[in-house]
Design a protein around this motif. Sequence first.
Motif, PDB file in Angstrom:
ATOM      1  N   ALA A   1      18.520  -2.643 -38.826  1.00 53.28           N
ATOM      2  CA  ALA A   1      19.705  -1.937 -38.349  1.00 53.28           C
ATOM      3  C   ALA A   1      19.334  -0.537 -37.866  1.00 53.28           C
ATOM      4  CB  ALA A   1      20.749  -1.864 -39.458  1.00 53.28           C
TER       5      ALA A   1
ATOM      6  N   SER B   1      24.673  -1.081 -32.854  1.00 53.64           N
ATOM      7  CA  SER B   1      23.438  -0.321 -32.654  1.00 53.64           C
ATOM      8  C   SER B   1      23.011   0.426 -33.916  1.00 53.64           C
ATOM      9  CB  SER B   1      23.623   0.658 -31.485  1.00 53.64           C
ATOM     10  OG  SER B   1      24.710   1.516 -31.756  1.00 53.64           O
ATOM     11  N   GLY B   2      23.862   0.477 -34.909  1.00 50.91           N
ATOM     12  CA  GLY B   2      23.435   1.089 -36.166  1.00 50.91           C
ATOM     13  C   GLY B   2      24.183   2.348 -36.559  1.00 50.91           C
TER      14      GLY B   2
HETATM   15  N1  LIG Z   1      25.470  -5.892 -44.679  1.00 51.12           N
HETATM   16  C1  LIG Z   1      24.783  -6.273 -43.588  1.00 51.12           C
HETATM   17  N2  LIG Z   1      23.943  -7.318 -43.671  1.00 51.12           N
HETATM   18  C2  LIG Z   1      23.260  -7.709 -42.605  1.00 51.12           C
HETATM   19  N3  LIG Z   1      23.327  -7.141 -41.405  1.00 51.12           N
HETATM   20  C3  LIG Z   1      24.144  -6.089 -41.252  1.00 51.12           C
HETATM   21  C4  LIG Z   1      24.918  -5.607 -42.331  1.00 51.12           C
HETATM   22  N4  LIG Z   1      25.635  -4.544 -41.888  1.00 51.12           N
HETATM   23  C5  LIG Z   1      25.323  -4.389 -40.573  1.00 51.12           C
HETATM   24  N5  LIG Z   1      24.421  -5.312 -40.185  1.00 51.12           N
HETATM   25  C6  LIG Z   1      23.821  -5.418 -38.863  1.00 51.12           C
HETATM   26  O1  LIG Z   1      23.181  -4.213 -38.562  1.00 51.12           O
HETATM   27  C7  LIG Z   1      23.391  -3.856 -37.219  1.00 51.12           C
HETATM   28  C8  LIG Z   1      23.965  -2.444 -37.103  1.00 51.12           C
HETATM   29  O2  LIG Z   1      25.286  -2.470 -37.681  1.00 51.12           O
HETATM   30  P1  LIG Z   1      26.230  -1.221 -37.684  1.00 51.12           P
HETATM   31  O3  LIG Z   1      27.442  -1.553 -38.448  1.00 51.12           O
HETATM   32  O4  LIG Z   1      25.463  -0.020 -38.122  1.00 51.12           O
HETATM   33  O5  LIG Z   1      26.588  -1.093 -36.145  1.00 51.12           O
HETATM   34  P2  LIG Z   1      27.540  -0.059 -35.422  1.00 51.12           P
HETATM   35  O6  LIG Z   1      26.701   0.793 -34.563  1.00 51.12           O
HETATM   36  O7  LIG Z   1      28.393   0.605 -36.406  1.00 51.12           O
HETATM   37  O8  LIG Z   1      28.407  -1.029 -34.537  1.00 51.12           O
HETATM   38  P3  LIG Z   1      29.966  -0.960 -34.182  1.00 51.12           P
HETATM   39  O9  LIG Z   1      30.150   0.019 -33.107  1.00 51.12           O
HETATM   40  O10 LIG Z   1      30.233  -2.344 -33.717  1.00 51.12           O
HETATM   41  O11 LIG Z   1      30.669  -0.631 -35.431  1.00 51.12           O
HETATM   42  C9  LIG Z   1      24.293  -4.908 -36.601  1.00 51.12           C
HETATM   43  O12 LIG Z   1      23.473  -5.792 -35.852  1.00 51.12           O
HETATM   44  C10 LIG Z   1      24.876  -5.620 -37.791  1.00 51.12           C
HETATM   45  O13 LIG Z   1      25.007  -6.988 -37.529  1.00 51.12           O
END
Ligand SMILES: Nc1ncnc2c1ncn2[C@@H]1O[C@H](COP(=O)(O)OP(=O)(O)OP(=O)(O)O)[C@@H](O)[C@H]1O
Lengths: 294, 294, 228, 228
Positions: free
Chosen positions: D26, D48-49
């Motif tokens: 992540a 993207s994380g």
């Molecule tokens: N608990 C988890 N277990 C496995 N994978 C996860 C978990 N939480 C997030 N991920 C993965 O990690 C990556 C980053 O997630 P994250 O929630 O940080 O994205 P984000 O940038 O907040 O996205 P968004 O704008 O959609 O909220 C994603 O590919 C997600 O599928």
Amino acid sequence: MNLETLVRRALKDIRQHMAMYALTTMVVTLSILIFLFFSLIYVNLHHFASRFGTQLGVVVYLKEGINEELIPKIYNELLAINGVKNVVYISQEEAFKRLERYLGDEKMVLEGVDATFLPDSFEVKVEKALFQPERLRVIADKIKKIEGVDKVQYGREWVQRLEVFTGIARNVVVASGILLLFTAAFVVSITIRLNVYARQEELEILRLVGATNGFIEGPFLMEAMLQGLLGAGIAIVLLYASYLNVSSGLLMPGFIKGLKLVFLPWELVVLVVGLSMVLCLLGTHFSMRKFLRS
Amino acid sequence: MNLETLVRRALKDIRQHMAMYALTTMVVTLSILIFLFFSLIYVNLHHFASRFGTQLGVVVYLKEGINEELIPKIYNELLAINGVKNVVYISQEEAFKRLERYLGDEKMVLEGVDATFLPDSFEVKVEKALFQPERLRVIADKIKKIEGVDKVQYGREWVQRLEVFTGIARNVVVASGILLLFTAAFVVSITIRLNVYARQEELEILRLVGATNGFIEGPFLMEAMLQGLLGAGIAIVLLYASYLNVSSGLLMPGFIKGLKLVFLPWELVVLVVGLSMVLCLLGTHFSMRKFLRS
Amino acid sequence: MIERDDGIPIITLASVTKRYPHDIVALDDITLSLEKGEFCFLTGPSGSGKSTLLKLLYFAEQPTSGDIFIEGINIKTIKEAHKPIFRRKIGVVFQDFKLLQDRNVFDNVALALEVVGFSHDQIAYRVNKVLESLGLGGKGRRFPQELSGGEQQRVAIARAIVNRPPIILADEPTGNLDSVRTMEVLDIMDELNARGTTILFATHDERLFEGTRRRVVRLRDGRMEVGY
Amino acid sequence: MIERDDGIPIITLASVTKRYPHDIVALDDITLSLEKGEFCFLTGPSGSGKSTLLKLLYFAEQPTSGDIFIEGINIKTIKEAHKPIFRRKIGVVFQDFKLLQDRNVFDNVALALEVVGFSHDQIAYRVNKVLESLGLGGKGRRFPQELSGGEQQRVAIARAIVNRPPIILADEPTGNLDSVRTMEVLDIMDELNARGTTILFATHDERLFEGTRRRVVRLRDGRMEVGY
Ligand SMILES: Nc1ncnc2c1ncn2[C@@H]1O[C@H](COP(=O)(O)OP(=O)(O)OP(=O)(O)O)[C@@H](O)[C@H]1O
Ligand SMILES: Nc1ncnc2c1ncn2[C@@H]1O[C@H](COP(=O)(O)OP(=O)(O)OP(=O)(O)O)[C@@H](O)[C@H]1O
Ligand SMILES: [Mg+2]
Ligand SMILES: [Mg+2]
């Protein structure tokens, strides 16, 4: 966080989860009620048995033609034996009357017979003989060694049967007591766990906004204590109400009227309330622990 | 939705809520175990009491100097009375021997006495006398009217006491049976309700995506049935295991060895399994109903 | 504006008012109809009643007064037992996603097909295809908690469209998506619309309909501001 | 760019990598620091994380490797019992709100103050003020379920800022808000920032930072794309 805040939060929480709280408390109540109900039955059986049990004793026949002066000495020796409750002297005349009473309509068989053909005897009542029939044997053995004693009768066969019976009864009572306690504790803790499971999201959120474990647990433990108190309290009140009903003969068929029932000793009542509270507290604490990590 | 899909969904659901399902099933198991345990005790007490109870009877004394030919006629009349189990003729000699046995060491009192001073008699054993002592009274009254009968003895006082005792025992057994059944049912349904509460969001979502009530309820009811089956099954297996243990004397103190215990009649076992399943089904159905509206 | 005049409108609201307890007026005398195959945006500030309007259409709430017709049928007259049938005709993207937390992505999406009674194989095929098209390929076995906010939102979209319902109600379906994903979702909706699906798309994001010539219904404090 | 160089940065990530089970990366080797009083945007496409980065900062997840410092303290060295103290310094607007469903709006917001031990009167005063400023005045007695999506989001914002924490982590806090409300929220954040609050604002909405000269950190597939 002071106590007032804690109580306020706990009460608010209870109001907001009224249904769940009421259901869980009902489970506590019922579990404890079951346990108490059987305790009550046991206590009353024990009570009856104790009263009946005092009729158990050893009959001590004295040697024929014994020196009258020896009798008080023997009496005192018998009384001094550990476990002996009381001692009654049965004169020859008294023994004869008893035999007559036993024979009932057939007592004409004794017509013209001299009362002195029966020996003098003592009736020795033994404490708790019903619950520990082996005591009769021990005491009888001791009595045999007293000077002037001819024969000791305590119904060997009867005592053996009684031993088997009380042994079974004891085992059944102990087993069911343990089973009931265990079940009650288990059911209560499972119910509490289901309750905490249902609210784990809430715990998570509290944690994330910076609540300490104490802050989160506080109201839950408060509620658990109250739950234990309420559960046990209601159970006891219900039981007492039915006890009053039964012992006043309101609900029972006529022939039990006038029967003296006893209620649970207050020590047991206090103990159960305490245990119930501790159980709910511990159940809640351990159910929450895994959600309070990290 | 076919059965296979239903079963697949139910199993998947169980896997996903393993902890909850296991806990709820444990509550079912324990509730039923408690009920069955006491049923087992009751059944065994009843069993012992039945065997002991056959010793209860009525003694029928015949008129002195009765015509010997009347005796078989009386015998048949006694046997014909409703509720009489068997009838034994006690000759004067037999009665005399019994008295001697009772007097034991004091039997010298009977020396030189003629056996014929005792009347001929019949011993009438009454069915289920222990459980319905009032029968003895009824039968005794009938016997009194038979020609050639002088007196009927059935221990009036003793029967009255027995009546009180069996009355209490019956009431206690019925009350505790009802209390246990009620508690078991209640605890199980509360636990199921807590379970459904915890999943109400899921029900709501299913409803919103167009699931029919049947589709939503299906797996839940399936699980409930399985739960009822499992809960009762485990309880019965546990009980049977302890029964075997006890009756083979492995765990029990020596003096109970060789004691013949009976297990619950299979009708009761089947009934309990069925009731358990129905209870879980209904509990689930009614808990879900309010979430399935609109 | 795509519109096919083949008779009755697919959705009609006639002087619909929705009042929540404590006299909160969420919708005030709304009259609106959607033709079959229409793509309509529903916009308005936060709290203006967009979600409430959609909730009325998928039977989550009942109007306080006024009538709602779906495919010409007054929903007041629909029996409780028949509501599921109607709900299946309507794919809803909920503003708060409403995913089942204890089922994985695949199962969440498959739900909409299971409910209708699709076969095992068909479910697998359709679900995988729709997940792929929303950039969730390979995430089928994850649970909602293991997804980012935007990914969860796309699962919600996938579930709404997987059984190709004639009506799609989308409540703020791009609130958690970046602009690229948002366009992808719009494209998918366009495609579905081109195949005849009626779409009611609630959003506060003016950019989504700025360029298009689609119909835009604006709400403010529960009242309709502008028609076409 | 507001920046006060009074020594150590308030937040530092040093080569932080976060891998979820099943080898999902992540965050990949992120190095970043925020000065006290900085207002930084965190952006990047869905998945993207962004949220993961924030989760590391409020201890909801632990980094697989690398170190994180808050106020110069390595969070690995913080004892379990002290984490709540740190959490209170950080106001978080969660992407999924995380409101308590069985407490009303007032109580939800008050929670952040109760936890710290504020007095009854102070709680009432502060909570009502912050609700007012977010357009939620008079909605204090409602439950989250009785609010629109945007209103819920504002409750989440209110809870994050009510105890005036030195750090605010906002995860997509305007995803459900219309443009007017969005600007209001940005203004509030600006004001807090002007009083010295450090703000990390995750969003996919480019418009929020298009005009400003604030720092923008861009993530893509868990990697930082652009520094300043
Ligand atoms: N608990 C988890 N277990 C496995 N994978 C996860 C978990 N939480 C997030 N991920 C993965 O990690 C990556 C980053 O997630 P994250 O929630 O940080 O994205 P984000 O940038 O907040 O996205 P968004 O704008 O959609 O909220 C994603 O590919 C997600 O599928
Ligand atoms: N269950 C409810 N009980 C009481 N009031 C409600 C309820 N649901 C919504 N409301 C109120 O009705 C109004 C309209 O809410 P609605 O959810 O329709 O707004 P919305 O347009 O979807 O807003 P948003 O863009 O923020 O999601 C709001 O003022 C809201 O507070
Ligand atoms: Mg809305
Ligand atoms: Mg995110």
